[in-house]
Every structure is written in C-alpha cells, then in structure tokens.
Scaffold this motif. Structure first.
Motif, mmCIF file in Angstrom:
data_model
loop_
_atom_site.group_PDB
_atom_site.id
_atom_site.type_symbol
_atom_site.label_atom_id
_atom_site.label_comp_id
_atom_site.label_asym_id
_atom_site.label_seq_id
_atom_site.Cartn_x
_atom_site.Cartn_y
_atom_site.Cartn_z
ATOM 1 N N ASN A 95 46.741 29.976 36.501
ATOM 2 C CA ASN A 95 46.677 31.158 37.386
ATOM 3 C C ASN A 95 47.640 32.221 36.862
ATOM 4 N N PHE A 96 47.282 33.474 37.105
ATOM 5 C CA PHE A 96 48.150 34.603 36.753
ATOM 6 C C PHE A 96 48.092 35.626 37.883
ATOM 7 N N HIS A 97 49.154 36.418 38.013
ATOM 8 C CA HIS A 97 49.029 37.578 38.898
ATOM 9 C C HIS A 97 49.081 38.833 38.042
ATOM 10 N N ILE A 98 47.941 39.489 37.911
ATOM 11 C CA ILE A 98 47.861 40.704 37.098
ATOM 12 C C ILE A 98 47.272 41.799 37.978
ATOM 13 N N PRO A 99 48.119 42.740 38.409
ATOM 14 C CA PRO A 99 47.644 43.771 39.329
ATOM 15 C C PRO A 99 46.557 44.632 38.687
ATOM 16 N N PRO A 100 45.748 45.310 39.526
ATOM 17 C CA PRO A 100 44.712 46.192 38.997
ATOM 18 C C PRO A 100 45.327 47.192 38.033
ATOM 19 N N THR A 101 44.650 47.502 36.963
ATOM 20 C CA THR A 101 45.046 48.437 35.909
ATOM 21 C C THR A 101 46.176 47.908 35.022
ATOM 22 N N HIS A 102 46.655 46.681 35.273
ATOM 23 C CA HIS A 102 47.685 46.094 34.407
ATOM 24 C C HIS A 102 47.055 45.070 33.464
ATOM 25 N N THR A 103 47.794 44.727 32.423
ATOM 26 C CA THR A 103 47.346 43.650 31.540
ATOM 27 C C THR A 103 48.412 42.564 31.416
ATOM 28 N N ASP B 123 51.802 35.132 44.512
ATOM 29 C CA ASP B 123 50.361 35.122 44.684
ATOM 30 C C ASP B 123 49.724 35.213 43.296
ATOM 31 N N TRP B 124 48.493 34.779 43.169
ATOM 32 C CA TRP B 124 47.877 34.680 41.846
ATOM 33 C C TRP B 124 46.439 35.104 41.953
ATOM 34 N N ASN B 125 46.051 36.125 41.189
ATOM 35 C CA ASN B 125 44.718 36.691 41.389
ATOM 36 C C ASN B 125 43.779 36.492 40.222
ATOM 37 N N TRP B 126 44.302 36.085 39.083
ATOM 38 C CA TRP B 126 43.420 35.767 37.952
ATOM 39 C C TRP B 126 43.509 34.273 37.704
ATOM 40 N N HIS B 127 42.360 33.669 37.516
ATOM 41 C CA HIS B 127 42.291 32.216 37.371
ATOM 42 C C HIS B 127 41.519 31.900 36.097
ATOM 43 N N HIS C 88 40.353 31.442 47.466
ATOM 44 C CA HIS C 88 40.907 32.531 46.652
ATOM 45 C C HIS C 88 40.901 32.189 45.164
ATOM 46 N N HIS C 89 40.619 30.949 44.853
ATOM 47 C CA HIS C 89 40.549 30.574 43.445
ATOM 48 C C HIS C 89 39.114 30.611 42.928
ATOM 49 N N MET C 90 38.187 30.905 43.840
ATOM 50 C CA MET C 90 36.777 30.958 43.439
ATOM 51 C C MET C 90 36.352 32.386 43.174
ATOM 52 N N MET C 91 37.306 33.214 42.778
ATOM 53 C CA MET C 91 37.052 34.645 42.656
ATOM 54 C C MET C 91 38.089 35.191 41.696
ATOM 55 N N ASN C 92 37.672 36.037 40.774
ATOM 56 C CA ASN C 92 38.633 36.679 39.894
ATOM 57 C C ASN C 92 39.187 37.916 40.532
ATOM 58 N N HIS C 93 40.407 38.202 40.179
ATOM 59 C CA HIS C 93 40.971 39.500 40.469
ATOM 60 C C HIS C 93 40.850 39.854 41.950
ATOM 61 N N MET C 94 41.198 38.905 42.809
ATOM 62 C CA MET C 94 41.160 39.165 44.247
ATOM 63 C C MET C 94 42.159 40.249 44.586
#
Ligand SMILES: [Cu+2]
Length: 504
Positions: A260-268, A276-280, A372-378
C-alpha cells in the motif's frame, strides 16, 4: 425517516444512474461501440461468441501420468469436497499435481517481478543487490517514484535451495543511508541488518557484503530496515525451495506481494507519514494492471502471499475454490494442522501459502476483501457536490463569478457510497490497450477491467486447449471468447450474459 419503500426507490434510481454514468464515461468516445445494456430476464445467449476449440467438458488424465481424476469423492476436475474430513483427500488436501516430485520444485513465478541472477563462486551463490530510487508504473502511464532494488519495485526475487550458502553484495545507490534485513532467516547476528543494533548504515555509494548458510525452507523476503524506506516499497521475495520436494508436489508456485502507498492526487511520491493508504499494488501493479495467474484445469497450485503493507492487514479471498493454508513464512505447517479456507487474513509482514486443486474452470477474482483496498486512488468524491459540474478554473481569477452553492443532493449523487460515477478514473485508449496487451488476459470478458481494481487479481483456470490458446498461441482471441467457451462447456450457456461491447 423515509419508508423502506422510499429507500429502495432511492437506491434503485441512484445505482441505475451510477451504472449508466460509469459505462457512459468509459465509452464516452464512441457511444455506438456499446450495445444496449442487457437486463436479467432477456435472452442473451445470441451474443455468445463462436465456439473455440473442440474439447469436451470431460478432461482426461494425460496417458503418461499416474495420477487419478477421483479421490474418495473429491474430483480434480469438478467442484467437490470428498467424503470424510479426516481423509487425506478431503477438499483435495493431499491430491497430487501432475508434476512428479522427482522433477524438482515447480518454478516460482511472481508475475511482473524479475528474478535476481547469481554467479557461483566456490560453491557460494553470489547475488548483487542495489537499493535505489525506482520509477514504477502502477497503472499504464501512471508512474510513481518509489524505492526498490536493481531498477525494480518490489525488488527482484532471490531464489535458492535449502542448504545453499549465499553471498549478497549490497551497493547503496539511494541518496540516504540504508540497511537490508533478511526477514526470517536464522543467521549470524552481524548479518541481520537491524539498523545500528547490529551494523552501521550502508552509506550512499558504499557496499556491504552479507554471507550466510541457509538451513531453512519456505517463503522469506528481504527489505530495508528503515521504516520509511519500507513504506516507499523496499522489499523483495527470498524464496527457499526445500531440499526434498514436498509431497504432494505442486504444478504451479505463484507469488503475490501486496503493498500500500499513500500518494495524493497530482503527486508521484508516497507520503510515508500517512496513516491512510490510497494506492494498492500486487507485485508492483494496481488492478486491473495486475497480471492474472493462469493455470490448467486439474493442476495443484500453490500461491504464496506476502503482505508488505506498512500498516494494514489484508483478508485475502479466492472465489470458486477452497484452499488449504499449508505454510506461514519460513515453515511448512504439519499436514495435521492445515486449515481449509476461502478467505485468510494475512497480517503485516506475514507470508502465507495456499494450496488447492484448480478443479473449477473460469476467471476467478483473487482479492483483498477490505473495501478501500478494492479501489485505486481512493479520494473523497462522494456526498453533496457544492458546485456540481463547475470547473474551478472558470472562476478562480474572479471569485465573484463563482456558481451558486447547491448543497442539496443531486440525482447523480443520490447513492450514499462509492464508486458511483467513478469520477476521475481515467481509462484512455492507451490505458485499455496496455491492459489488453498481455497474453494472460486474452479472451476474458470485455469489461473485466472495470471490476478488477486495487488489491485484486484473477486466477484463470483453463482446460488444456484453452490454456494453450491463451498462453502459447498467436491466434487472435476475441474478448469474452474464452469465458464463453468455459460457460459453454462447464456452465449454463442458456443463461450466458454478454458483456457490453467495447471498441477496445
Ligand atoms: Cu487489504
């Protein structure tokens, strides 16, 4: 409080709007490419693709094989349990694969992760490992800046045999100090890699050599022993095959590494401070870019799962099959203690092995069950939209021109949940071409990519001829054709549901 009837109506209207909005978004470029949405009760098998292959639904054991099709009520070719829970063959427990133990262990296969080559030096297997910053493509065109090894995130797989002596030469190409820990090994303490407790840091540009004997077998891994580097992705498999192949031998030995990673929108760049973790990712890819595991009908399959999420446990669920949990980390569990499951919680830094007979043909989703892990970039995009459909750019320069605030629920956002309209989810033509460019997905339903997201992948169980078609032939395969053929042979073709057609 609305009545149940009102609530049902509310949900029905909301979900219909959501479904059509979603499909419309995806197909926005060419509305004519989509056939009308089919609804249950309509006759649909007219849309079934032409038959491919000509095998029957009654597979036969290869003549050279000594294995059987049936074991005390358990069949390797159809869903079945076996009769007695104390039997060796209950739910396929000790039903052998087609591969003989004398052929050695089945090759380890972690889709999308390379294997680290080694050189022999006086009986020692010598590996070179380079911690470094890596650009990793989570999705087609979505490149994230993470940390890995040798240009790969996760790092390349180290694969050895019980009894080997290994030398691992670590050269740090990160812009900061690092440590490498060999997770689970019983080795001399000065090689353990625990930050400053056992060794000094490996400075940028510097090299440290680790050398030890391996007396264990099982699923191990290596990772940075700097917490924030772990959260940036620094991990890799370290697989030790047993000296004597386990009985019963498996035909397939797959690896799925969850992160898991937390990468905010427009960030890399991942925010390693996040709770919290939005990329899986599975093996460095997010669904639907995760590569399916493909096996043949009747084979014995092992899947090794490693949860290397920084903070979150994953209940991992496989559809259509019951598997035995046969090992945790670097140890085979005695057969008397194996547990049959279809959903197993794999905790942080735990590795579990599942074994099962692939007796149920089809495309089966293999996924973490946390929503929340069944979705990218929540990211938040639900609830009342204050200025629906207005672009910020329109009024940024002149705030007095901003649209009226409308805090009421519009029809579009009537459903209290996600993913609703899938706002912001890009599925460009390039994206879809990349998704479909891999042989492993050939013949899957045309819209499969809409539902395999985040920590999700697919187990494909294919009869021999369809396996050859998908994995080893250059023959064009129409989208949905392999799925239709499986329904035709093993399912209920009269109830076949064609996917909405798409141009891509
Ligand atoms: Cu999860």
């Amino acid at each position: 409080m609305p009545s149940p009837e009102d609530r049902r109506k509310f949900l029905k209207v909301g979900s219909f709007a959501a479904a059509t909005g979603f499909v419309g978004n995806l197909l926005g470029r060419d509305a004519n490419a989509q056939e009308p949405m089919q609804h249950s009760g309509m006759k649909q098998h007219d849309n079934m693709p032409q038959p491919i292959g000509n095998a029957s639904a009654r597979p036969e054991i290869p003549a050279s094989s000594e294995v059987a099709a049936e074991y005390e009520g358990f069949s390797r070719f159809k869903p079945s349990r076996g009769l007695d829970p104390d039997s060796d063959y209950y739910i396929g427990k000790l039903v052998p694969g087609f591969r003989k133990a004398s052929d050695g262990p089945a090759p380890f296969e972690a889709p999308d992760i390379p294997t680290l080559p080694y050189k022999m030096d006086n009986g020692v297997k010598v590996f070179e490992l380079v911690p470094m910053a890596v650009q990793q493509e989570f999705h087609p065109g979505v490149k994230m800046n993470v940390y890995g090894y040798n240009g790969s995130m996760p790092g390349p797989t180290i694969e050895v045999t019980q009894g080997d002596r290994v030398r691992i030469v670590v050269t740090n190409e990160l812009p900061e100090d690092t440590f490498v820990h060999w997770h689970g090994f019983e080795l001399p303490v000065q090689y353990d890699g625990a930050a400053t407790l056992t060794q000094n840091p490996i400075k940028p540009g510097k090299t440290k050599v680790f050398e030890f004997d391996i007396h264990e077998e099982g699923t191990f891994f290596y990772h940075s022993h700097v917490a924030m580097q772990e959260a940036f992705g620094q991990v890799g498999w370290f697989i030790v095959h047993p000296k004597r192949v386990f009985d019963p031998p498996v035909d397939r030995d797959f690896g799925l590494l969850f992160q898991n990673f937390h990468i905010p929108p427009t960030h890399t760049i991942s925010d390693s401070w996040s709770m919290d973790w939005n990329w899986h990712t599975i093996n460095g890819k997010s669904g639907p870019y995760t590569t399916p595991l493909v096996c043949k009908h009747g084979e014995r399959v092992r899947v090794r799962l490693l949860n290397f999420a920084p903070m979150q446990h994953h209940p991992i669920h496989l559809h259509g099959h019951t598997f035995w949990v046969t090992s945790h980390e670097g140890a085979r569990i005695p057969k008397s203690a194996w547990v049959p499951r279809n959903n197993e919680l794999v905790g942080v830094a735990q590795a579990s092995s599942f074994e099962f007979i692939a007796n149920n043909p089809g495309d089966w989703i293999f996924h973490c069950h946390m929503i929340h892990h069944m979705m990218n970039h929540m990211v938040k995009q639900v609830g009342p939209r204050m200025r629906d459909d207005a672009s910020v750019d329109q009024y940024l320069a002149n705030l007095s021109s901003r649209p009226q605030v409308d805090a009421s629920r519009s029809d579009k956002f009537a459903t209290p949940g996600y993913p609703q309209k899938m706002q912001g989810m890009e599925m460009s033509e390039d994206f879809m071409n990349a998704i479909w460019s891999r042989k492993e997905v050939r013949g899957m339903r045309a819209n499969y990519a809409m539902s395999v997201k985040g920590l999700m992948t697919v187990l494909r169980v294919l009869p021999d001829d369809l396996y050859e078609l998908v994995m080893n032939s250059d023959q064009p395969v129409e989208k949905g054709a392999v799925f239709a053929e499986i329904v035709r042979r093993f399912g209920d073709p009269g109830k076949y549901e064609a996917a909405p057609r798409m141009m891509m």
